[in-house]
Design an enzyme around this catalytic site. Sequence first.
Site, PDB file in Angstrom:
ATOM      1  CB  ALA A  65      -0.914   0.105   1.090  1.00 30.76           C
ATOM      2  N   GLY A 110      -0.192  -5.863   0.477  1.00 24.73           N
ATOM      3  CA  GLY A 110      -1.373  -5.812  -0.139  1.00 24.73           C
ATOM      4  C   GLY A 110      -1.242  -6.426  -1.428  1.00 24.73           C
ATOM      5  CD  GLU A 113      -3.411  -8.538   2.758  1.00 24.01           C
ATOM      6  OE1 GLU A 113      -3.855  -8.882   3.799  1.00 24.01           O
ATOM      7  OE2 GLU A 113      -3.471  -7.351   2.654  1.00 24.01           O
ATOM      8  CD  GLU A 133       0.914  -6.434   5.705  1.00 22.84           C
ATOM      9  OE1 GLU A 133       0.206  -6.431   4.562  1.00 22.84           O
ATOM     10  OE2 GLU A 133       1.636  -7.358   5.861  1.00 22.84           O
TER      11      GLU A 133
END
Length: 257
Positions: A65, A110, A113, A133
């Site tokens: 992100a 992300g 993901e 993260e």
Amino acid sequence: MALIEISDLAPGIRQLLFNRPDKLNALSTPLMGEFDAALDAAAEDPEVRVIVLRGAGGKAFVAGADIAEYQGDKRAAFIAYQMNSRRVFDKLERLPKPVICAIDGFALGGGFEIALCCDILLVTPDAQLGLPEGRLGLSPGGGGTQRLVRAVGKYAASDLMLAGWRMSGARAHALGIAADVTDDLDAAVLKRARACLKIAPLAQAEMKRLMREGADAPVETAKSFEQEVLFRLYSTADGQEGIDAFLEKRDPAFRGA
């Protein structure tokens, strides 16, 4: 400039390119809006049979992100972004059409993901995948902890997340996440996508659903679901066409019905 560049690699094969190469294709609120709309368009277009996800620039698929959006304790905006991302990722996972994710460079946070929501992952040897993260004092929020542990088991997932490691393309292949490791992603993508075009679309959609929903059901229940699907597919026009084509030694003409 479009943040999601849409193109057709060949008839039936739609590519969605994450297009922020100067930011290593980092996810942002505007990019997620375009990605959401592009997924809807691909899902609704009957001419699109296979979806391919790529990252622009050659250095990253999606490097995570855009952290700048997080700065400043913007709690309401942060929660809204995360909830929307979860919704879009879930939509990606539930698409009835095969989704191929081609990764060179970074697929972190992300980005990883998103990859875990796809059906077939193709990686280069120097690809770097991970959920780092924890290094920011945070945790994954788009389903990464749950999808990764279901994909590789608790201990391999723990090693990756709790130590913040990045996994190479070769390691992803060894763990069964990646279908292939290759220096030629373009050729590998077309090979897999063209193979997917030969499978009946209704059968693909049902097999995707069975794998997704059956994994968390008791095995006997899941096997019953499987047979119900088989019986239903047998009575479709495509089911009968596939049997006829096999016996007549010709390619089937599937119509998605």
